[in-house]
Structure formats: structure tokens, C-alpha cells
Enzyme design. Structure first.
Site, PDB file in Angstrom:
ATOM      1  N   ASP A   2     -13.809 -50.527 -16.405  1.00 47.24           N
ATOM      2  CA  ASP A   2     -14.360 -49.600 -17.407  1.00 47.24           C
ATOM      3  C   ASP A   2     -15.873 -49.775 -17.541  1.00 47.24           C
ATOM      4  OD1 ASP A   2     -11.862 -48.561 -17.896  1.00 47.24           O
ATOM      5  OD2 ASP A   2     -11.538 -49.652 -19.764  1.00 47.24           O
ATOM      6  N   ARG A  39      -3.851 -59.999  -4.130  1.00 48.70           N
ATOM      7  CA  ARG A  39      -5.269 -59.718  -3.875  1.00 48.70           C
ATOM      8  C   ARG A  39      -5.479 -58.344  -3.226  1.00 48.70           C
ATOM      9  NH1 ARG A  39      -7.718 -64.812  -4.734  1.00 48.70           N
ATOM     10  NH2 ARG A  39      -6.308 -66.493  -4.150  1.00 48.70           N
ATOM     11  N   GLU A  80     -18.619 -52.913  -3.893  1.00 48.79           N
ATOM     12  CA  GLU A  80     -17.809 -54.124  -4.102  1.00 48.79           C
ATOM     13  C   GLU A  80     -17.764 -54.923  -2.807  1.00 48.79           C
ATOM     14  OE1 GLU A  80     -14.221 -53.635  -6.384  1.00 48.79           O
ATOM     15  OE2 GLU A  80     -13.067 -54.814  -4.953  1.00 48.79           O
ATOM     16  N   ALA A  94     -11.718 -63.073  -8.804  1.00 44.36           N
ATOM     17  CA  ALA A  94     -10.334 -62.757  -9.182  1.00 44.36           C
ATOM     18  C   ALA A  94     -10.252 -61.650 -10.243  1.00 44.36           C
ATOM     19  CB  ALA A  94      -9.643 -64.023  -9.677  1.00 44.36           C
ATOM     20  N   HIS A 128     -16.256 -58.518  -0.906  1.00 43.59           N
ATOM     21  CA  HIS A 128     -15.444 -59.740  -0.880  1.00 43.59           C
ATOM     22  C   HIS A 128     -15.758 -60.502   0.389  1.00 43.59           C
ATOM     23  CE1 HIS A 128     -13.327 -58.529  -4.381  1.00 43.59           C
ATOM     24  NE2 HIS A 128     -13.185 -57.325  -3.857  1.00 43.59           N
ATOM     25  N   ILE A 129     -15.937 -61.788   0.226  1.00 41.88           N
ATOM     26  CA  ILE A 129     -16.281 -62.635   1.375  1.00 41.88           C
ATOM     27  C   ILE A 129     -15.107 -62.686   2.346  1.00 41.88           C
ATOM     28  CG2 ILE A 129     -16.910 -64.998   2.041  1.00 41.88           C
ATOM     29  CD1 ILE A 129     -18.085 -65.226  -0.901  1.00 41.88           C
ATOM     30  N   SER A 130     -13.924 -62.920   1.802  1.00 37.53           N
ATOM     31  CA  SER A 130     -12.718 -62.951   2.636  1.00 37.53           C
ATOM     32  C   SER A 130     -12.142 -61.540   2.735  1.00 37.53           C
ATOM     33  CB  SER A 130     -11.687 -63.895   2.006  1.00 37.53           C
ATOM     34  OG  SER A 130     -11.304 -63.429   0.714  1.00 37.53           O
ATOM     35  N   ARG A 179     -16.217 -75.978  -1.901  1.00 39.06           N
ATOM     36  CA  ARG A 179     -14.764 -76.108  -1.760  1.00 39.06           C
ATOM     37  C   ARG A 179     -14.311 -75.026  -0.800  1.00 39.06           C
ATOM     38  NH1 ARG A 179     -12.453 -75.229  -7.528  1.00 39.06           N
ATOM     39  NH2 ARG A 179     -11.362 -73.666  -6.319  1.00 39.06           N
ATOM     40  N   ARG A 227      -4.724 -61.666   2.792  1.00 36.35           N
ATOM     41  CA  ARG A 227      -4.359 -62.764   1.903  1.00 36.35           C
ATOM     42  C   ARG A 227      -3.142 -62.384   1.051  1.00 36.35           C
ATOM     43  NH1 ARG A 227      -9.563 -65.221  -0.768  1.00 36.35           N
ATOM     44  NH2 ARG A 227      -8.064 -66.925  -1.057  1.00 36.35           N
ATOM     45  N   TYR A 250     -14.344 -69.561   2.608  1.00 40.29           N
ATOM     46  CA  TYR A 250     -15.577 -68.971   2.080  1.00 40.29           C
ATOM     47  C   TYR A 250     -16.855 -69.452   2.765  1.00 40.29           C
ATOM     48  CZ  TYR A 250     -12.339 -67.603  -1.628  1.00 40.29           C
ATOM     49  OH  TYR A 250     -11.287 -67.074  -2.313  1.00 40.29           O
ATOM     50  N   ASN A 279     -19.256 -58.895  -6.490  1.00 37.05           N
ATOM     51  CA  ASN A 279     -18.059 -59.611  -6.077  1.00 37.05           C
ATOM     52  C   ASN A 279     -17.439 -60.119  -7.372  1.00 37.05           C
ATOM     53  OD1 ASN A 279     -16.050 -61.270  -5.187  1.00 37.05           O
ATOM     54  ND2 ASN A 279     -17.280 -62.302  -3.622  1.00 37.05           N
ATOM     55  N   HIS A 313      -8.910 -58.164  -9.358  1.00 39.48           N
ATOM     56  CA  HIS A 313      -7.480 -57.828  -9.283  1.00 39.48           C
ATOM     57  C   HIS A 313      -6.836 -57.692 -10.658  1.00 39.48           C
ATOM     58  CE1 HIS A 313      -8.482 -59.173  -5.305  1.00 39.48           C
ATOM     59  NE2 HIS A 313      -8.638 -60.410  -5.698  1.00 39.48           N
ATOM     60  N   PRO A 330     -16.002 -65.096 -11.274  1.00 44.56           N
ATOM     61  CA  PRO A 330     -15.503 -66.449 -11.507  1.00 44.56           C
ATOM     62  C   PRO A 330     -15.325 -67.276 -10.248  1.00 44.56           C
ATOM     63  CG  PRO A 330     -13.795 -64.811 -11.896  1.00 44.56           C
ATOM     64  CD  PRO A 330     -15.089 -64.073 -11.759  1.00 44.56           C
ATOM     65  N   ASN A 331     -15.757 -68.497 -10.354  1.00 47.78           N
ATOM     66  CA  ASN A 331     -15.619 -69.545  -9.334  1.00 47.78           C
ATOM     67  C   ASN A 331     -16.554 -69.379  -8.150  1.00 47.78           C
ATOM     68  OD1 ASN A 331     -13.516 -71.039 -10.640  1.00 47.78           O
ATOM     69  ND2 ASN A 331     -12.139 -69.357 -10.135  1.00 47.78           N
TER      70      ASN A 331
HETATM   71  O1  CA2 Z   1     -13.156 -63.027  -0.946  1.00 47.71           O
HETATM   72  C1  CA2 Z   1     -13.775 -62.939  -2.027  1.00 47.71           C
HETATM   73  O2  CA2 Z   1     -14.987 -62.825  -2.091  1.00 47.71           O
HETATM   74  C2  CA2 Z   1     -13.000 -63.038  -3.345  1.00 47.71           C
HETATM   75  O3  CA2 Z   1     -13.595 -62.132  -4.267  1.00 47.71           O
HETATM   76  C3  CA2 Z   1     -13.163 -64.454  -3.827  1.00 47.71           C
HETATM   77  C4  CA2 Z   1     -12.355 -64.753  -5.088  1.00 47.71           C
HETATM   78  C5  CA2 Z   1     -10.904 -64.323  -4.926  1.00 47.71           C
HETATM   79  O4  CA2 Z   1     -10.216 -64.497  -6.147  1.00 47.71           O
HETATM   80  C6  CA2 Z   1     -10.795 -62.881  -4.492  1.00 47.71           C
HETATM   81  O5  CA2 Z   1      -9.440 -62.559  -4.323  1.00 47.71           O
HETATM   82  C7  CA2 Z   1     -11.538 -62.656  -3.196  1.00 47.71           C
HETATM   83  C8  CA2 Z   1     -12.340 -66.248  -5.358  1.00 47.71           C
HETATM   84  C9  CA2 Z   1     -13.672 -66.817  -5.570  1.00 47.71           C
HETATM   85  C10 CA2 Z   1     -13.536 -68.301  -5.557  1.00 47.71           C
HETATM   86  O6  CA2 Z   1     -14.578 -68.764  -4.790  1.00 47.71           O
HETATM   87  C11 CA2 Z   1     -14.562 -70.049  -4.404  1.00 47.71           C
HETATM   88  C12 CA2 Z   1     -15.529 -70.404  -3.517  1.00 47.71           C
HETATM   89  C13 CA2 Z   1     -15.584 -71.681  -3.069  1.00 47.71           C
HETATM   90  C14 CA2 Z   1     -14.685 -72.599  -3.497  1.00 47.71           C
HETATM   91  C15 CA2 Z   1     -13.715 -72.226  -4.383  1.00 47.71           C
HETATM   92  C16 CA2 Z   1     -13.653 -70.958  -4.856  1.00 47.71           C
END
Ligand code: CA2
Length: 142
Positions: free
Chosen positions: A87, A111, A98, A77, A100-102, A18, A107, A23, A74, A80, A10-11
Site C-alpha cells: 500500500d 517466497r 523490486e 521477507a 531480490h538477490i536470490s 551469513r 526457493r 547471498y 529489496n 511475501h 529485514p536482515n
Molecule cells: O533474495 C532476496 O534478496 C530476498 O529478498 C532476501 C530475503 C528473503 O526473505 C527473500 O525471500 C528473498 C532475506 C534477506 C536475508 O538476508 C540475509 C543475508 C545474509 C545473511 C542472512 C540473511
């Protein structure tokens, strides 16, 4: 020909649009193009992004049915929160990394827990988009 799937949750379709301080500025389409350039031969890369938990779960089952050689996920959210995604990964029995970019450990505390990590070979967190490249490279070598 090996088949590796890159799944984004998601997202992540908002990547580059954004929160560039967290990111970066590259979009998901940029990431796909760069991965295809980096791995031009010997591997079929399949990309899938969804904001819907069930769609990701359906795709994981389909990857298992189609006997993929590896998965990079990835889960955003859902990482978490989603017992269902965990499953699905456990049930698929596919080598999964797995990403994660960040750095999720730098954080918010919510997370710091990944429900999906135990279904994966490894977790790469905080390397930015480089994590996806490292994950594909690893899956191709093993
Ligand atoms: O660090 C990551 O890759 C995350 O999986 C990114 C998720 C976050 O919920 C995880 O805790 C860590 C969020 C993805 C949202 O990505 C966006 C990218 C650009 C602008 C807004 C949201």
C-alpha cells in the site's frame, strides 16, 4: 540531478555475514560503495535499510514527499507478507523496481508470492547484487 533511493528490508544488514552460498560475500556497505562508484555523476543515491516494516513505510512516504525519481526495493521477507508495504508503494506513485538477490522462484513456495511486485514496474530476481545495478541503470534511462 535525479534522486534514486535504494531500500533494503529485514536482515539484509546481515549481508556478507551469513549464508554466503545464497547471498554472496559482499556486505551492504560494499554494495553501497560499488553503486556510488558505478554511478558517480548525475544521480543522488540514498540508501536505507531497516528491519522494521513501519520504518520502511515511513521512508517510502518521505521519498514521495521529497519527489524522488525512482526507488529500488529489496523488501526481504516483507515482500511475501506485507500488504502495508504494498500500500505504501502504491500510494507513493514512484517508479519502483523490486530486486531480490536470490531467485525467489527456485526457493521455498512461500517466497514465490510477492505482495509488493504489483506496485512495481518490474522485478529482478536471481541476478545477485547485479540486480541493484540493473535497476538503477533502468530508472536513470527512463
Ligand atoms: O533474495 C532476496 O534478496 C530476498 O529478498 C532476501 C530475503 C528473503 O526473505 C527473500 O525471500 C528473498 C532475506 C534477506 C536475508 O538476508 C540475509 C543475508 C545474509 C545473511 C542472512 C540473511
Amino acid at each position: 540531478m535525479k534522486k534514486i533511493a535504494i531500500l533494503n528490508g529485514p536482515n539484509l544488514d546481515r549481508l556478507g555475514k551469513r549464508e554466503p552460498e545464497i547471498y554472496g560475500r559482499a556486505t551492504l556497505a560494499d554494495l553501497e560503495a560499488s553503486l556510488r562508484t558505478e554511478f558517480p555523476n548525475g544521480v543522488e543515491l540514498e540508501f536505507f535499510q531497516s528491519n522494521h516494516e513501519g520504518a520502511l513505510i515511513d521512508r517510502i512516504a518521505s521519498l514521495a514527499d521529497r519527489k524522488f525519481d525512482g526507488v529500488v526495493i529489496n523488501g526481504g521477507a516483507f515482500t511475501h507478507t506485507s500488504v502495508a508495504l504494498r500500500d505504501a508503494l502504491l500510494g507513493a506513485h514512484l517508479p519502483t523496481i523490486e530486486v531480490h538477490i536470490s531467485n525467489i522462484y527456485k526457493r521455498e513456495e512461500f517466497r514465490h508470492t510477492s505482495l509488493t511486485a504489483p506496485a512495481c514496474i518490474a522485478v529482478i530476481t536471481g541476478l545477485g547484487l547485479e540486480g541493484y545495478f540493473a535497476a538503477v541503470r533502468f530508472l536513470l534511462k527512463r
